[in-house]
Scaffold this motif. Structure first.
Motif, PDB file in Angstrom:
ATOM      1  N   PHE A 102      60.404  18.243  31.495  1.00  0.00           N
ATOM      2  CA  PHE A 102      59.278  18.319  32.419  1.00  0.00           C
ATOM      3  C   PHE A 102      59.145  17.025  33.212  1.00  0.00           C
ATOM      4  CE2 PHE A 102      55.013  18.557  34.029  1.00  0.00           C
ATOM      5  CZ  PHE A 102      54.862  19.893  34.318  1.00  0.00           C
ATOM      6  N   LYS A 103      59.311  15.892  32.544  1.00  0.00           N
ATOM      7  CA  LYS A 103      59.209  14.609  33.234  1.00  0.00           C
ATOM      8  C   LYS A 103      60.330  14.448  34.263  1.00  0.00           C
ATOM      9  CE  LYS A 103      56.728  12.351  29.469  1.00  0.00           C
ATOM     10  NZ  LYS A 103      56.804  11.404  28.328  1.00  0.00           N
ATOM     11  N   LYS A 104      61.521  14.963  33.944  1.00  0.00           N
ATOM     12  CA  LYS A 104      62.614  14.942  34.925  1.00  0.00           C
ATOM     13  C   LYS A 104      62.261  15.805  36.141  1.00  0.00           C
ATOM     14  CE  LYS A 104      66.427  13.894  31.750  1.00  0.00           C
ATOM     15  NZ  LYS A 104      67.694  14.372  31.150  1.00  0.00           N
ATOM     16  N   GLN A 105      61.596  16.929  35.871  1.00  0.00           N
ATOM     17  CA  GLN A 105      61.176  17.792  36.973  1.00  0.00           C
ATOM     18  C   GLN A 105      60.174  17.064  37.870  1.00  0.00           C
ATOM     19  OE1 GLN A 105      62.385  21.006  37.657  1.00  0.00           O
ATOM     20  NE2 GLN A 105      61.353  20.582  39.589  1.00  0.00           N
ATOM     21  N   LEU A 106      59.235  16.357  37.266  1.00  0.00           N
ATOM     22  CA  LEU A 106      58.270  15.601  38.070  1.00  0.00           C
ATOM     23  C   LEU A 106      58.964  14.538  38.909  1.00  0.00           C
ATOM     24  CD1 LEU A 106      55.242  15.132  35.636  1.00  0.00           C
ATOM     25  CD2 LEU A 106      55.643  16.925  37.334  1.00  0.00           C
ATOM     26  N   GLU A 107      60.022  13.942  38.370  1.00  0.00           N
ATOM     27  CA  GLU A 107      60.784  12.970  39.152  1.00  0.00           C
ATOM     28  C   GLU A 107      61.453  13.636  40.353  1.00  0.00           C
ATOM     29  OE1 GLU A 107      63.507  11.091  36.487  1.00  0.00           O
ATOM     30  OE2 GLU A 107      61.927  10.175  35.267  1.00  0.00           O
ATOM     31  N   LEU A 108      62.022  14.815  40.136  1.00  0.00           N
ATOM     32  CA  LEU A 108      62.616  15.564  41.241  1.00  0.00           C
ATOM     33  C   LEU A 108      61.563  15.909  42.292  1.00  0.00           C
ATOM     34  CD1 LEU A 108      64.997  18.137  39.483  1.00  0.00           C
ATOM     35  CD2 LEU A 108      65.671  16.221  40.938  1.00  0.00           C
ATOM     36  N   ILE A 116      52.725  18.541  44.767  1.00  0.00           N
ATOM     37  CA  ILE A 116      53.210  19.611  43.893  1.00  0.00           C
ATOM     38  C   ILE A 116      52.483  19.546  42.565  1.00  0.00           C
ATOM     39  CG2 ILE A 116      55.173  20.535  42.603  1.00  0.00           C
ATOM     40  CD1 ILE A 116      57.007  19.645  44.785  1.00  0.00           C
ATOM     41  N   LYS A 117      51.889  20.667  42.193  1.00  0.00           N
ATOM     42  CA  LYS A 117      51.363  20.856  40.848  1.00  0.00           C
ATOM     43  C   LYS A 117      52.392  21.706  40.104  1.00  0.00           C
ATOM     44  CE  LYS A 117      47.552  18.759  41.919  1.00  0.00           C
ATOM     45  NZ  LYS A 117      47.242  17.434  41.369  1.00  0.00           N
ATOM     46  N   GLN A 118      52.954  21.158  39.038  1.00  0.00           N
ATOM     47  CA  GLN A 118      54.087  21.790  38.378  1.00  0.00           C
ATOM     48  C   GLN A 118      53.640  22.640  37.192  1.00  0.00           C
ATOM     49  OE1 GLN A 118      57.479  21.706  39.302  1.00  0.00           O
ATOM     50  NE2 GLN A 118      57.487  23.366  37.780  1.00  0.00           N
ATOM     51  N   TYR A 119      54.064  23.899  37.194  1.00  0.00           N
ATOM     52  CA  TYR A 119      53.869  24.779  36.042  1.00  0.00           C
ATOM     53  C   TYR A 119      54.882  24.453  34.951  1.00  0.00           C
ATOM     54  CZ  TYR A 119      50.917  28.108  38.654  1.00  0.00           C
ATOM     55  OH  TYR A 119      49.906  28.703  39.375  1.00  0.00           O
ATOM     56  N   ALA A 120      54.475  24.649  33.717  1.00  0.00           N
ATOM     57  CA  ALA A 120      55.395  24.723  32.585  1.00  0.00           C
ATOM     58  C   ALA A 120      55.431  26.175  32.120  1.00  0.00           C
ATOM     59  CB  ALA A 120      54.932  23.814  31.452  1.00  0.00           C
ATOM     60  N   PRO A 121      56.498  26.588  31.452  1.00  0.00           N
ATOM     61  CA  PRO A 121      56.563  27.971  30.971  1.00  0.00           C
ATOM     62  C   PRO A 121      55.664  28.190  29.756  1.00  0.00           C
ATOM     63  CG  PRO A 121      58.465  26.773  30.218  1.00  0.00           C
ATOM     64  CD  PRO A 121      57.721  25.838  31.125  1.00  0.00           C
ATOM     65  N   VAL A 122      55.359  29.447  29.496  1.00  0.00           N
ATOM     66  CA  VAL A 122      54.594  29.818  28.297  1.00  0.00           C
ATOM     67  C   VAL A 122      55.522  29.885  27.089  1.00  0.00           C
ATOM     68  CG1 VAL A 122      53.152  31.610  27.234  1.00  0.00           C
ATOM     69  CG2 VAL A 122      52.916  31.089  29.684  1.00  0.00           C
ATOM     70  N   THR A 123      56.741  30.392  27.303  1.00  0.00           N
ATOM     71  CA  THR A 123      57.696  30.557  26.199  1.00  0.00           C
ATOM     72  C   THR A 123      58.992  29.810  26.496  1.00  0.00           C
ATOM     73  OG1 THR A 123      58.707  32.591  27.080  1.00  0.00           O
ATOM     74  CG2 THR A 123      56.744  32.843  25.690  1.00  0.00           C
ATOM     75  N   GLN A 124      59.750  29.527  25.456  1.00  0.00           N
ATOM     76  CA  GLN A 124      61.002  28.797  25.590  1.00  0.00           C
ATOM     77  C   GLN A 124      61.961  29.562  26.506  1.00  0.00           C
ATOM     78  OE1 GLN A 124      61.672  25.835  24.526  1.00  0.00           O
ATOM     79  NE2 GLN A 124      59.964  25.462  23.110  1.00  0.00           N
ATOM     80  N   ASP A 125      62.392  28.871  27.570  1.00  0.00           N
ATOM     81  CA  ASP A 125      63.313  29.451  28.551  1.00  0.00           C
ATOM     82  C   ASP A 125      62.805  30.758  29.148  1.00  0.00           C
ATOM     83  OD1 ASP A 125      65.120  27.333  28.282  1.00  0.00           O
ATOM     84  OD2 ASP A 125      66.131  28.309  26.596  1.00  0.00           O
ATOM     85  N   GLY A 141      52.127  16.414  31.954  1.00  0.00           N
ATOM     86  CA  GLY A 141      51.638  16.623  33.312  1.00  0.00           C
ATOM     87  C   GLY A 141      51.560  18.053  33.790  1.00  0.00           C
ATOM     88  N   ALA A 142      51.795  19.043  32.922  1.00  0.00           N
ATOM     89  CA  ALA A 142      51.699  20.443  33.343  1.00  0.00           C
ATOM     90  C   ALA A 142      50.266  20.760  33.758  1.00  0.00           C
ATOM     91  CB  ALA A 142      52.134  21.370  32.213  1.00  0.00           C
ATOM     92  N   PHE A 143      50.108  21.424  34.892  1.00  0.00           N
ATOM     93  CA  PHE A 143      48.754  21.749  35.336  1.00  0.00           C
ATOM     94  C   PHE A 143      48.342  23.158  34.932  1.00  0.00           C
ATOM     95  CE2 PHE A 143      50.106  24.492  38.724  1.00  0.00           C
ATOM     96  CZ  PHE A 143      48.968  25.032  39.316  1.00  0.00           C
ATOM     97  N   ALA A 144      49.318  24.002  34.580  1.00  0.00           N
ATOM     98  CA  ALA A 144      49.063  25.354  34.096  1.00  0.00           C
ATOM     99  C   ALA A 144      50.373  25.878  33.510  1.00  0.00           C
ATOM    100  CB  ALA A 144      48.565  26.264  35.208  1.00  0.00           C
ATOM    101  N   PHE A 145      50.306  27.056  32.889  1.00  0.00           N
ATOM    102  CA  PHE A 145      51.471  27.613  32.195  1.00  0.00           C
ATOM    103  C   PHE A 145      51.727  29.034  32.680  1.00  0.00           C
ATOM    104  CE2 PHE A 145      50.027  24.166  29.618  1.00  0.00           C
ATOM    105  CZ  PHE A 145      51.169  23.629  29.038  1.00  0.00           C
ATOM    106  N   SER A 146      53.011  29.336  32.939  1.00  0.00           N
ATOM    107  CA  SER A 146      53.362  30.675  33.397  1.00  0.00           C
ATOM    108  C   SER A 146      54.836  30.965  33.143  1.00  0.00           C
ATOM    109  CB  SER A 146      53.080  30.827  34.899  1.00  0.00           C
ATOM    110  OG  SER A 146      53.394  32.134  35.335  1.00  0.00           O
ATOM    111  N   ASP A 147      55.118  32.187  32.719  1.00  0.00           N
ATOM    112  CA  ASP A 147      56.488  32.699  32.653  1.00  0.00           C
ATOM    113  C   ASP A 147      56.801  33.525  33.899  1.00  0.00           C
ATOM    114  OD1 ASP A 147      57.024  31.538  30.228  1.00  0.00           O
ATOM    115  OD2 ASP A 147      57.339  33.396  29.123  1.00  0.00           O
TER     116      ASP A 147
END
Length: 422
Positions: A102-108, A116-125, A141-147
């Motif tokens: 996730f931190k690498k994604q924020l760097e990108l 950009i507000k970055q989502y993280a997934p709800v489940t693995q992959d 830093g995830a602002f919300a979660f979504s698959d």
């Protein structure tokens, strides 16, 4: 550095007013300035000034799918559409499902010209089986979660996710779809699918999943947000749940407000998206649900693909269309200019509502002291939507060739111009 945007008009205190917006540094310092000594003075010639638009549902495709879009091109497309803040979905490769990823994604994401507000997934992959470490990802830093892109079929997984996210006061954004009920369909089940001899998606695949998840949301107290709602039945379920004080919100896309499956005349994959275009009755239910407050906000579900991918017909092309660059102009032309919606409501559905639903404290509104996140639109002149004018890598849109008003002139983020027409 200071900037004056003079001779504009915009809504302040719920009234359309003449504005001379003075920006000093990153913030708005005056909305009715008479100071002509700013470092930069731009005459807007009565163009519309709005808060920077907020799109909580976009697909930037980087990393993993940069042939379709990149953070640079996707954010440029957002700025072209007047969006200053976007929510980027997690269907990437690799999926940002650990704090390290996730931190690498924020760097990108630092390559973006908008926030950009970055989502993280709800489940693995995003496989719907094992939940991620929600607390750790929130800390990253995830602002919300979504698959998003995949429904979560396993009820126990959804129950566990909702319990954990409720405890953290985080939003679960749901791609509500029971894949066992989609029947391998490529467009909505109904007369059009039968005419074109295409497999149809049963719309109960959406509403049945929402029904289950509303019950779970009521039991857990989680903030449950339904992505891209598209059917009359889904909207009615959410309407009932809101009356029962379930903590539920939802969004609708411009294409589900503007198009329905009767408009699909052949196998053109520019009309292929997920959820699919529904019936005319469903489309009207989306419009009504937005107007009565059942639907909280508009989000584009910007989903770029390559031209080659979208030339494979309905059966073989991927789902999705681009939307960042056309959303405001299309909705203004179809609904505001025709008198169906007041202009201030469209602005609210694209700015204030997403800010409130997702508690976005670091984005600006059109207020003195706020960050200067601002969009300026030309309501006076009509232009044709053309793929050659897109800043996105994707050209996949069923709206190409349409004539629209409300094209973007300027977009500013934190007082800096990130898009200008002239």
């Amino acid at each position: 550095m200071s900037m004056l945007l003079k001779n504009g008009q915009g809504y302040v205190d719920k009234k359309l007013q003449q504005l001379n917006v003075l920006i000093e540094g990153e913030h708005i310092s005056d909305l009715h300035s008479t100071d002509q000594t700013a470092d930069t003075v731009i005459d807007l010639h009565q163009a519309l000034v709005t808060p920077g638009l907020i799109d909580v549902h976009v697909h930037l495709r980087e990393p993993g799918f940069t042939n379709k879009e990149t953070i640079k091109t996707g954010s440029a497309a957002a700025a072209h559409g007047g969006f200053t803040t976007i929510g980027a979905m997690a269907n990437l490769n690799p999926t940002p499902n650990t704090p390290e990823r996730f931190k690498k994604q924020l760097e990108l994401n630092q390559k973006s010209s908008v926030k950009i507000k970055q989502y993280a997934p709800v489940t693995q992959d995003r496989k719907g089986q094992a939940t991620v470490d929600f607390a750790a990802l929130r800390g990253a830093g995830a602002f919300a979660f979504s698959d998003d892109g995949s429904g979560i079929a396993n009820s126990q997984v959804m129950w566990t996710a909702m319990q954990k996210l409720a405890a953290l006061n985080m939003v679960l954004c749901d791609h509500a779809q029971d894949m066992q009920l989609t029947n391998g369909g490529v467009i909505n089940a109904g007369a059009t699918a039968e005419r074109l001899k295409m497999p149809g998606v049963n719309k109960v695949s959406e509403s049945s999943q929402i029904a289950r998840n509303l019950v779970l949301a009521q039991a857990t107290g989680v903030h449950y947000h339904v992505c891209h709602v598209s059917t009359k039945e889904s909207i009615e379920l959410i309407r009932i749940a809101k009356k029962a004080r379930v903590n539920v919100t939802c969004e609708v896309t411009p294409h589900h407000l503007l198009l329905d499956d009767t408009m699909i005349q052949n196998g053109d994959a520019q009309f292929k998206m997920n959820p699919p275009l529904r019936s005319a009755e469903d489309r009207m239910a989306c419009v009504a649900g937005l107007m009565d407050g059942t639907i909280d906000l508009i989000a584009t579900d910007h989903a770029p693909h390559t031209d080659q991918e979208k030339q494979q017909g309905l059966l073989n092309s991927p789902n999705g269309i681009v939307g960042s660059e056309t959303a405001f102009a299309l909705l203004y032309t179809r609904f505001v200019k025709t008198g169906i919606w007041p202009l201030n409501k469209l602005i609210d559905w694209l700015s204030e509502a997403p800010k409130q639903v997702f508690q976005l404290s670091t984005v600006g509104q059109l207020r003195v002291g706020d960050l200067a996140d601002i969009a300026v639109f030309d309501l006076a002149h009509r232009e044709k939507i053309s793929a050659t004018g897109f800043l996105s890598k994707g050209h996949n849109s069923p709206f190409l060739g349409q004539q629209v008003y409300g094209n973007t002139l300027f977009t500013l983020v934190n007082g800096q111009i990130v898009y200008r027409r002239y």
